[in-house]
Design a protein around this motif. Sequence first.
Motif, PDB file in Angstrom:
ATOM      1  N   ILE A  40       0.837  -1.327  -0.044  1.00 39.66           N
ATOM      2  CA  ILE A  40      -0.082   0.133   0.033  1.00 39.66           C
ATOM      3  C   ILE A  40       0.916   1.145   0.130  1.00 39.66           C
ATOM      4  N   ASP A  45       0.300   7.842   1.934  1.00 36.45           N
ATOM      5  CA  ASP A  45      -0.147   7.664   0.518  1.00 36.45           C
ATOM      6  C   ASP A  45      -1.758   7.144   0.860  1.00 36.45           C
ATOM      7  N   VAL A  46      -2.056   6.427   1.869  1.00 37.03           N
ATOM      8  CA  VAL A  46      -3.174   5.928   2.406  1.00 37.03           C
ATOM      9  C   VAL A  46      -4.111   7.042   2.817  1.00 37.03           C
ATOM     10  N   ALA A  49      -5.300   8.620  -0.384  1.00 37.37           N
ATOM     11  CA  ALA A  49      -6.421   7.795  -1.092  1.00 37.37           C
ATOM     12  C   ALA A  49      -7.747   7.746  -0.549  1.00 37.37           C
ATOM     13  N   VAL A  64      -0.724   1.771   8.794  1.00 36.94           N
ATOM     14  CA  VAL A  64      -0.633   0.646   7.641  1.00 36.94           C
ATOM     15  C   VAL A  64      -0.062  -0.560   8.346  1.00 36.94           C
ATOM     16  N   GLN A  69      -0.364  -4.656   3.415  1.00 38.87           N
ATOM     17  CA  GLN A  69      -1.390  -5.255   2.376  1.00 38.87           C
ATOM     18  C   GLN A  69      -2.817  -4.561   3.016  1.00 38.87           C
ATOM     19  N   LEU A  83      -8.806   0.208   4.212  1.00 40.16           N
ATOM     20  CA  LEU A  83      -8.069   0.192   2.816  1.00 40.16           C
ATOM     21  C   LEU A  83      -7.301  -0.999   2.716  1.00 40.16           C
ATOM     22  N   LYS A  84      -7.474  -1.368   1.326  1.00 41.37           N
ATOM     23  CA  LYS A  84      -6.666  -2.876   1.069  1.00 41.37           C
ATOM     24  C   LYS A  84      -6.353  -2.895  -0.603  1.00 41.37           C
ATOM     25  N   LEU A  85      -5.262  -3.517  -0.950  1.00 44.08           N
ATOM     26  CA  LEU A  85      -5.008  -3.723  -2.286  1.00 44.08           C
ATOM     27  C   LEU A  85      -5.956  -4.322  -3.043  1.00 44.08           C
ATOM     28  N   ARG A  89      -4.767  -1.200  -7.564  1.00 43.27           N
ATOM     29  CA  ARG A  89      -5.492  -0.021  -7.002  1.00 43.27           C
ATOM     30  C   ARG A  89      -5.707  -0.199  -5.524  1.00 43.27           C
ATOM     31  N   ILE A  90      -5.900   0.712  -4.695  1.00 44.15           N
ATOM     32  CA  ILE A  90      -6.168   0.672  -3.222  1.00 44.15           C
ATOM     33  C   ILE A  90      -7.867   1.044  -3.339  1.00 44.15           C
TER      34      ILE A  90
END
Length: 134
Positions: A40, A45-46, A49, A64, A69, A83-85, A89-90
Motif C-alpha cells: 500500500i 499515501d493511504v 487515497a 498501515v 496489505q 483500505l486494502k489492495l 489500486r487501493i
Amino acid sequence: MILPLVGTVTTGALAGLGVGVALGGAGIVWLCTRRRDRRIGSPEDVAAAAEAALAGFTVAGAVVGADGQGALVVATDGRVAALKLRGRRIAVREIPWTRVRSSAEGIVAEVEGRFGPVMLAGVDVLDIRRLAPR
C-alpha cells in the motif's frame, strides 16, 4: 496407396510442442515478476487515497499493516475507513468502529460484502487507540 506422412507429422508435432513450451515458460515468468512486492505504501499515501475516495473525509491519522496489505484511516469527525489492495489500486470502504477488532496477528477490520476483511499485520491495540476519536 500409402502416403509417407510419418516423418512430417513427427517433425511438425515436435516444433509445435517446442513453441508451446517456450510460450508457457514465458507466461509463467511474466506472472511471477508482475506480482513482486506490491504494498500500500506510507500512511501519507493511504491518507491521500481515503480523502480522494470518500466525500468530506479529512484524515486525522492513519496506520498501515507491517505487510503493507491493509490500512486504517481515521477522519477528524471520528469516521474510520479500511483500505486494502485490489489489483494495482487501493480500495477504500468506510466502516463503523464496532467492526474493528484485535486478533493474535494484528488488527482486523471486518468489512461486509465482497470487500472482505482487512488485516493489519503487526498493528496492536495501542496503535489503534492513538487514532481513535476522544
